[in-house]
Design a protein around this motif. Structure first.
Motif, short mmCIF file in Angstrom:
data_model
loop_
_atom_site.label_atom_id
_atom_site.label_comp_id
_atom_site.label_asym_id
_atom_site.label_seq_id
_atom_site.Cartn_x
_atom_site.Cartn_y
_atom_site.Cartn_z
N SER A 62 -10.73 2.00 3.24
CA SER A 62 -9.32 2.42 3.26
C SER A 62 -9.07 3.53 2.23
O SER A 62 -9.79 3.66 1.24
CB SER A 62 -8.39 1.24 2.95
OG SER A 62 -8.43 0.28 4.00
N TYR A 117 -1.64 -6.22 2.24
CA TYR A 117 -1.44 -4.92 2.89
C TYR A 117 -2.59 -4.57 3.84
O TYR A 117 -2.67 -3.43 4.31
CB TYR A 117 -1.30 -3.84 1.82
CG TYR A 117 -0.03 -3.97 1.01
CD1 TYR A 117 1.21 -3.65 1.56
CD2 TYR A 117 -0.07 -4.44 -0.30
CE1 TYR A 117 2.38 -3.76 0.82
CE2 TYR A 117 1.09 -4.56 -1.05
CZ TYR A 117 2.31 -4.23 -0.49
OH TYR A 117 3.47 -4.35 -1.22
N HIS A 172 -0.01 3.33 0.94
CA HIS A 172 -1.00 3.04 2.00
C HIS A 172 -0.27 3.05 3.34
O HIS A 172 0.68 2.28 3.55
CB HIS A 172 -1.65 1.68 1.76
CG HIS A 172 -2.62 1.29 2.83
ND1 HIS A 172 -3.71 2.07 3.17
CD2 HIS A 172 -2.67 0.19 3.64
CE1 HIS A 172 -4.39 1.46 4.13
NE2 HIS A 172 -3.77 0.33 4.44
N GLU A 173 -0.70 3.98 4.20
CA GLU A 173 -0.09 4.13 5.53
C GLU A 173 1.43 4.33 5.39
O GLU A 173 2.23 3.76 6.15
CB GLU A 173 -0.40 2.93 6.41
CG GLU A 173 -1.90 2.80 6.71
CD GLU A 173 -2.22 1.61 7.58
OE1 GLU A 173 -1.31 0.78 7.82
OE2 GLU A 173 -3.38 1.50 8.04
N GLY A 174 1.83 5.11 4.37
CA GLY A 174 3.24 5.47 4.19
C GLY A 174 4.07 4.45 3.44
O GLY A 174 5.24 4.72 3.14
#
Length: 415
Positions: A353, A347, A333-335
């Motif tokens: 998402s 997170y 998630h987001e890298g």
């Protein structure tokens, strides 16, 4: 316990002669005062006395001998045995007295077993593969039963019910803190117990607890109020199931609180310190819909999760929806790689998402070695990958001087 205190204070009124009433209802011996909503001792109880009564019982021996004895209903079984020995020359050593299939305990009275006039008792040898079991609440023996090791714990509870009036579903039998399961036999627990040996089990009486459940369904000060009655041995999870049946809120969406403290679903009502009249508030946790990108060759899927779900639970949802095994898989998630033990909230994953499913990166080993020049170096490689191992060896050799022989021995340490 209350009757024993009255007996200790008065000295003349035996517990078996006492009948105690609270709010018009007779209290059973095993019943707790909390069932009357007694607070700070502010409750008036009425005490009535049972009249003493003489009855005639017939004791039949092993060889058909008959002994008719007149006894008081509040006299004990031990007193009867003494009477039979001294007056009738009938010794009961090594034998047990039975009534309606129940072994009579020496310390109990005739009234404990509802033995009335013209009842028949049997004096029997202790049969093989039978056990003498005393049942105790707190520090007080309340009854004794004599039964085969092949009987189930459920049947034992049914026999206890005959003498204590405690419903089977409110009984929890324990031995050395081990809870005995209804479907198992006595033999499974006590196969090494000698025949006729006395065994004492603890009985926990889980009385019913009435709760008021306030459900915050509209995110306002307005609550849906429900009355629920459960046993102290029931779990909070069972309470969430009842809420689900009534208002259709999934158990995993329910966050139950008492005085601001969150109640764990796995704990029982008793261990959660819930008592009669407690008010439980239920907050509804919002479901989040997130998209999972499964990678090349797979269509993205949508799963519903809760903010307090762990990443491991999210992966279980993905496996159920996609059929893809989560072994050696990780979520991004987001890298960032998401750790299984952390929660969705950790997170900042919200409704809408997007998470990416990827192969879990290999665990690398750090190799520390000393070159011929004295320089200390480190290299990381995957020990399970032959290509990675070969590449590491080549990098070590490449760093040496041209004159360095490949036969040199290097001092290596693996961590």
């Amino acid at each position: 316990m209350l009757k024993e205190k009255v007996y200790a204070a008065d000295g003349d009124v035996h517990p078996d002669q006492q009948r105690i009433y609270g709010r018009g209802t007779e209290l059973m011996d095993a019943e707790e005062l909390v069932s009357l909503h007694v607070h700070d001792g502010k409750c008036i109880l009425d005490l009535y006395l049972r009249k003493s009564k003489e009855i005639s019982v017939l004791v039949i021996g092993m060889h058909g001998t008959r002994h008719k004895v007149a006894v008081d209903i509040f006299s004990t079984i031990k007193q009867l045995k003494k009477h039979l020995y001294w007056e009738n020359n009938f010794c009961l050593e090594g034998k047990v007295l039975m009534f309606n299939g129940i072994h009579l305990d020496d310390s109990a009275t005739f009234s404990n077993y509802n033995i009335d006039d013209k009842s028949v008792l049997y004096a029997l040898e202790i049969p093989e593969n039978h056990m003498n079991i005393k049942i105790r609440i707190s520090t007080r023996d309340i009854t004794s039963v004599f039964l085969s090791k092949s009987e189930t714990i459920k049947n034992l509870k049914l026999m206890i019910r005959q003498h204590t009036f405690i419903p089977v579903d409110q009984q929890e039998l324990t031995l050395h803190d081990t809870v005995l399961e209804d479907n198992k036999t006595l033999f499974e627990y006590f196969q090494d117990q000698e025949d006729g040996q006395i065994l004492t089990l603890s009985l926990i009486h889980h009385i019913r607890i009435s709760l008021t459940v306030c459900i915050n369904m509209f995110k306002s000060s307005d609550y849906v109020v429900q009355s629920v009655s459960l046993l102290g041995s029931d779990t909070i999870e069972m309470l969430t199931q009842i809420v689900y049946q009534r208002v259709f809120i999934l158990p995993k969406q329910q966050q139950l609180k008492k005085n601001g403290q969150i109640l764990e679903h796995s704990k029982t009502l008793s261990k959660s310190n819930l008592t009669n009249g407690d008010i439980i508030f239920v907050d509804i946790l919002p479901l989040c819909k997130i998209t999972i990108n499964l990678g090349e060759g797979h269509k993205p899927i949508t799963v519903e999760i809760l903010p307090n779900d762990t990443i491991s639970e999210v992966k279980d949802h993905i496996q159920k929806e996609s059929g893809i095994l989560m072994n050696n898989r990780c979520l991004l998630h987001e890298g960032a790689v998401l750790e299984d033990h952390k929660s969705v909230d950790d997170y900042d994953i919200k409704d809408g998402s997007i998470l990416f499913l990827s192969q879990r990166p290999p665990e690398l080993v750090t190799l520390t070695f000393q070159r011929t020049s004295g320089e200390v170096s480190e290299l990381k490689f995957n020990p399970r990958d032959p290509v990675s191992v070969q590449s590491t060896i080549q990098n070590i050799i490449k760093g040496e001087n041209e004159s360095a022989s490949k036969s040199h021995v290097y001092e290596c340490k693996q961590f």
